[in-house]
Motif scaffolding. Structure first.
Motif, PDB file in Angstrom:
ATOM      1  N   MET A   1       0.841  -1.186   0.000  1.00  0.00           N
ATOM      2  CA  MET A   1       0.000   0.000   0.000  1.00  0.00           C
ATOM      3  C   MET A   1       0.875   1.235   0.000  1.00  0.00           C
ATOM      4  SD  MET A   1      -3.076  -0.919   2.642  1.00  0.00           S
ATOM      5  CE  MET A   1      -2.001  -1.058   4.045  1.00  0.00           C
ATOM      6  N   ASP A   2       0.443   2.289  -0.707  1.00  0.00           N
ATOM      7  CA  ASP A   2       1.065   3.593  -0.648  1.00  0.00           C
ATOM      8  C   ASP A   2       0.288   4.421   0.358  1.00  0.00           C
ATOM      9  OD1 ASP A   2       2.930   3.035  -2.564  1.00  0.00           O
ATOM     10  OD2 ASP A   2       1.599   3.618  -4.200  1.00  0.00           O
ATOM     11  N   LYS A   3       1.012   5.236   1.111  1.00  0.00           N
ATOM     12  CA  LYS A   3       0.356   6.084   2.095  1.00  0.00           C
ATOM     13  C   LYS A   3       0.128   7.457   1.486  1.00  0.00           C
ATOM     14  CE  LYS A   3      -0.030   3.129   5.216  1.00  0.00           C
ATOM     15  NZ  LYS A   3      -0.653   2.231   4.311  1.00  0.00           N
ATOM     16  N   SER A   4      -1.147   7.853   1.349  1.00  0.00           N
ATOM     17  CA  SER A   4      -1.490   9.128   0.756  1.00  0.00           C
ATOM     18  C   SER A   4      -2.176   9.983   1.801  1.00  0.00           C
ATOM     19  CB  SER A   4      -2.416   8.932  -0.445  1.00  0.00           C
ATOM     20  OG  SER A   4      -1.859   8.013  -1.349  1.00  0.00           O
ATOM     21  N   ALA A   5      -1.912  11.274   1.790  1.00  0.00           N
ATOM     22  CA  ALA A   5      -2.524  12.180   2.750  1.00  0.00           C
ATOM     23  C   ALA A   5      -3.174  13.322   2.002  1.00  0.00           C
ATOM     24  CB  ALA A   5      -1.484  12.717   3.737  1.00  0.00           C
TER      25      ALA A   5
ATOM     26  N   GLU B   1       7.296  22.508   0.057  1.00  0.00           N
ATOM     27  CA  GLU B   1       8.487  23.049   0.713  1.00  0.00           C
ATOM     28  C   GLU B   1       8.810  24.468   0.272  1.00  0.00           C
ATOM     29  OE1 GLU B   1      11.477  20.705  -2.378  1.00  0.00           O
ATOM     30  OE2 GLU B   1      11.654  20.432  -0.207  1.00  0.00           O
ATOM     31  N   GLN B   2       8.185  24.936  -0.844  1.00  0.00           N
ATOM     32  CA  GLN B   2       8.328  26.344  -1.256  1.00  0.00           C
ATOM     33  C   GLN B   2       7.213  27.206  -0.664  1.00  0.00           C
ATOM     34  OE1 GLN B   2       8.727  23.864  -3.837  1.00  0.00           O
ATOM     35  NE2 GLN B   2      10.918  24.027  -3.458  1.00  0.00           N
TER      36      GLN B   2
ATOM     37  N   GLN C   1       7.476  11.541   5.592  1.00  0.00           N
ATOM     38  CA  GLN C   1       7.833  12.679   4.739  1.00  0.00           C
ATOM     39  C   GLN C   1       7.418  13.984   5.421  1.00  0.00           C
ATOM     40  OE1 GLN C   1       5.881  12.570   0.966  1.00  0.00           O
ATOM     41  NE2 GLN C   1       6.621  14.562   0.314  1.00  0.00           N
ATOM     42  N   PRO C   2       8.226  15.042   5.343  1.00  0.00           N
ATOM     43  CA  PRO C   2       7.845  16.307   5.976  1.00  0.00           C
ATOM     44  C   PRO C   2       6.573  16.891   5.357  1.00  0.00           C
ATOM     45  CG  PRO C   2      10.187  16.292   5.467  1.00  0.00           C
ATOM     46  CD  PRO C   2       9.595  15.096   4.787  1.00  0.00           C
ATOM     47  N   MET C   3       5.669  17.345   6.206  1.00  0.00           N
ATOM     48  CA  MET C   3       4.464  18.058   5.790  1.00  0.00           C
ATOM     49  C   MET C   3       4.597  19.498   6.274  1.00  0.00           C
ATOM     50  SD  MET C   3       1.487  15.246   6.646  1.00  0.00           S
ATOM     51  CE  MET C   3       1.750  15.417   8.410  1.00  0.00           C
ATOM     52  N   TYR C   4       4.276  20.439   5.415  1.00  0.00           N
ATOM     53  CA  TYR C   4       4.482  21.851   5.714  1.00  0.00           C
ATOM     54  C   TYR C   4       3.131  22.526   5.977  1.00  0.00           C
ATOM     55  CZ  TYR C   4       9.102  20.862   3.854  1.00  0.00           C
ATOM     56  OH  TYR C   4      10.354  20.322   3.628  1.00  0.00           O
ATOM     57  N   PHE C   5       3.057  23.260   7.098  1.00  0.00           N
ATOM     58  CA  PHE C   5       1.834  23.939   7.499  1.00  0.00           C
ATOM     59  C   PHE C   5       2.117  25.435   7.641  1.00  0.00           C
ATOM     60  CE2 PHE C   5       1.296  19.616   8.853  1.00  0.00           C
ATOM     61  CZ  PHE C   5      -0.046  19.340   8.636  1.00  0.00           C
TER      62      PHE C   5
ATOM     63  N   ARG D   1       4.885  29.396  10.417  1.00  0.00           N
ATOM     64  CA  ARG D   1       5.106  28.204   9.608  1.00  0.00           C
ATOM     65  C   ARG D   1       5.770  27.113  10.461  1.00  0.00           C
ATOM     66  NH1 ARG D   1       7.593  30.960   4.057  1.00  0.00           N
ATOM     67  NH2 ARG D   1       5.583  31.643   3.183  1.00  0.00           N
ATOM     68  N   PHE D   2       5.363  25.877  10.201  1.00  0.00           N
ATOM     69  CA  PHE D   2       6.023  24.747  10.857  1.00  0.00           C
ATOM     70  C   PHE D   2       5.861  23.508   9.990  1.00  0.00           C
ATOM     71  CE2 PHE D   2       1.657  24.667  12.319  1.00  0.00           C
ATOM     72  CZ  PHE D   2       1.325  23.320  12.424  1.00  0.00           C
ATOM     73  N   THR D   3       6.725  22.528  10.244  1.00  0.00           N
ATOM     74  CA  THR D   3       6.694  21.276   9.496  1.00  0.00           C
ATOM     75  C   THR D   3       6.728  20.113  10.480  1.00  0.00           C
ATOM     76  OG1 THR D   3       7.906  19.879   7.921  1.00  0.00           O
ATOM     77  CG2 THR D   3       9.208  21.412   9.215  1.00  0.00           C
ATOM     78  N   ILE D   4       5.970  19.056  10.160  1.00  0.00           N
ATOM     79  CA  ILE D   4       5.977  17.828  10.947  1.00  0.00           C
ATOM     80  C   ILE D   4       6.081  16.655   9.980  1.00  0.00           C
ATOM     81  CG2 ILE D   4       4.624  18.822  12.822  1.00  0.00           C
ATOM     82  CD1 ILE D   4       2.205  17.343  11.765  1.00  0.00           C
TER      83      ILE D   4
END
Length: 387
Positions: free
Chosen positions: A199-203, A221-222, A236-240, A303-306
């Motif tokens: 399975m691929d993990k999609s968000a 990331e931009q 994988q990093p997610m950017y908020f 801004r933050f990334t998790i």
């Protein structure tokens, strides 16, 4: 050359031209039954010589010999200890380094010879190549070497996961003329002692908004806003990017708390805390995690990334999982222990504030003083496992 072949009783097996009309690539043997099936084929790559394919038959003999080795399991260690206690070691203090080493080594070797018995051991001179394994097969006349790379993430007591077990089958195919490599990827997931299909993990994320004017969106990331069809992989990093549009000049946006749940109920369990203690990004302290606050010129934007994650139980129970992120935000004029944005620096082993006032972060490992803000923000994150 003909005389040499005849004198040595050799047989030449190539009967066709190997370069234009000339037969200049030859195979000799002193045993006519040693070489069979000689065939001249097309040239390989840019070579102007034709390939010569043949089968060679050899009788392999395995040589065996005996050798004497020390049996340390039956060594008289107590006797060796008493023997070494009687040695005059003060001699080492008066000798040069090299002479002292020779003296020391000879004493140990003599003790070994005296107190360690020997046994006769059969030495097998069979040496397999390091690349040889039991996965070697003959498939359609080609030699195929197979192996499998397996990865299992370390166990963790956290309610979320950022990595899953997978297997990577690797094959090396050899057809006598050239090599080719084939690598396949088939992730597997444990479920009650068995494995699920790969399975691929999609968000998928949607904008989080409330009546106070706070907005939380996902970006790349931009820091460009993403479409709902964007795909993330576990870890994988997610950017908020959070925005407080009503902030006045000189005020700064802060996130006091932020956590994820598996249902819209903000009091439901399980939950995974990302930001807590009035602005401490607690997820940044996890081993191998890249979560952090990211500086920006606009102070009404935070801004933050998790790292992407799923709850442990949702991986085996559901193919499609919807998670909910609940965040509390506020705006303030000054940075204080109750209004801050702190990330844990694992190299420096300390908490650091986003814009330099690190002293306000010293309470992140205990309990920070502050007033809980009223501005909240709740929204859904759809994390899908696509077969």
């Amino acid at each position: 050359m003909v005389e040499m072949v005849n004198d040595c009783f050799l047989t030449q097996f190539v009967r066709e031209p190997t370069r234009e009309s000339a037969c200049i690539d030859l195979i000799f043997s002193n045993d006519q039954d040693r070489v069979r099936g000689t065939v001249v084929r097309e040239p390989m790559a840019n070579c102007d010589h034709n390939m010569v394919v043949f089968e060679a038959f050899f009788q392999k003999t395995r040589s065996k010999s005996k050798t004497m080795v020390y049996n340390f399991r039956k060594a008289n260690l107590e006797g060796m200890r008493r023997h070494l206690e009687e040695v005059d070691w003060s001699t080492l203090d008066t000798e040069l380094v090299e002479n002292a080493w020779v003296y020391f080594k000879n004493i140990l070797l003599e003790a070994q010879e005296q107190f360690v018995p020997k046994l006769s051991k059969l030495r097998n001179k069979k040496h397999w190549p390091k690349w040889y394994n039991r996965g070697m097969q003959i498939i359609n006349g080609r030699l195929v070497y197979s192996n499998t790379l397996r990865y299992s993430p370390p166990t963790s007591s956290h309610p979320v996961i950022r990595g899953v077990s997978f297997t990577v089958p690797i094959q090396l195919v050899y057809n006598r003329f050239h090599y080719s490599y084939k690598i396949g990827y088939q992730p597997t997931f444990p479920q009650h002692g068995s494995t699920l299909p790969g399975m691929d993990k999609s968000a998928f994320f949607r904008e989080l908004k409330n009546r106070h004017g706070y907005i939380l969106v996902t970006t790349n990331e931009q820091w460009i806003r993403l479409s709902p069809k964007n795909i993330y992989y576990l870890g994988q990093p997610m950017y908020f990017q959070a925005t407080g549009y009503f902030a006045t000049e000189g005020q700064r946006l802060f996130i006091q708390s932020c956590y994820a749940t598996a249902s819209p109920d903000r009091h439901s369990k399980p939950r995974f805390t990302v930001i807590d203690n009035f602005g401490c990004l607690v997820d940044s302290k996890a081993d191998g995690c890249q979560s952090r606050f990211v500086p920006y010129t606009r102070k009404d934007v935070l801004r933050f990334t998790i790292d992407a994650f799923l709850f442990q139980k949702t991986l085996s129970e559901h193919v499609m999982t919807e998670l909910y992120m609940h965040c509390t935000m506020t705006v303030a004029q000054h940075v204080t222990p109750g209004t801050k944005s702190c990330t844990y620096n694992r190299k420096a082993k300390r908490w650091e504030e986003l814009y330099g006032n690190h002293a306000v972060c010293t309470c992140c490992d205990s309990r920070c003083a502050g007033d809980r803000a009223e501005g909240g923000c709740t929204g859904a994150m759809n994390l899908a496992s696509v077969l």
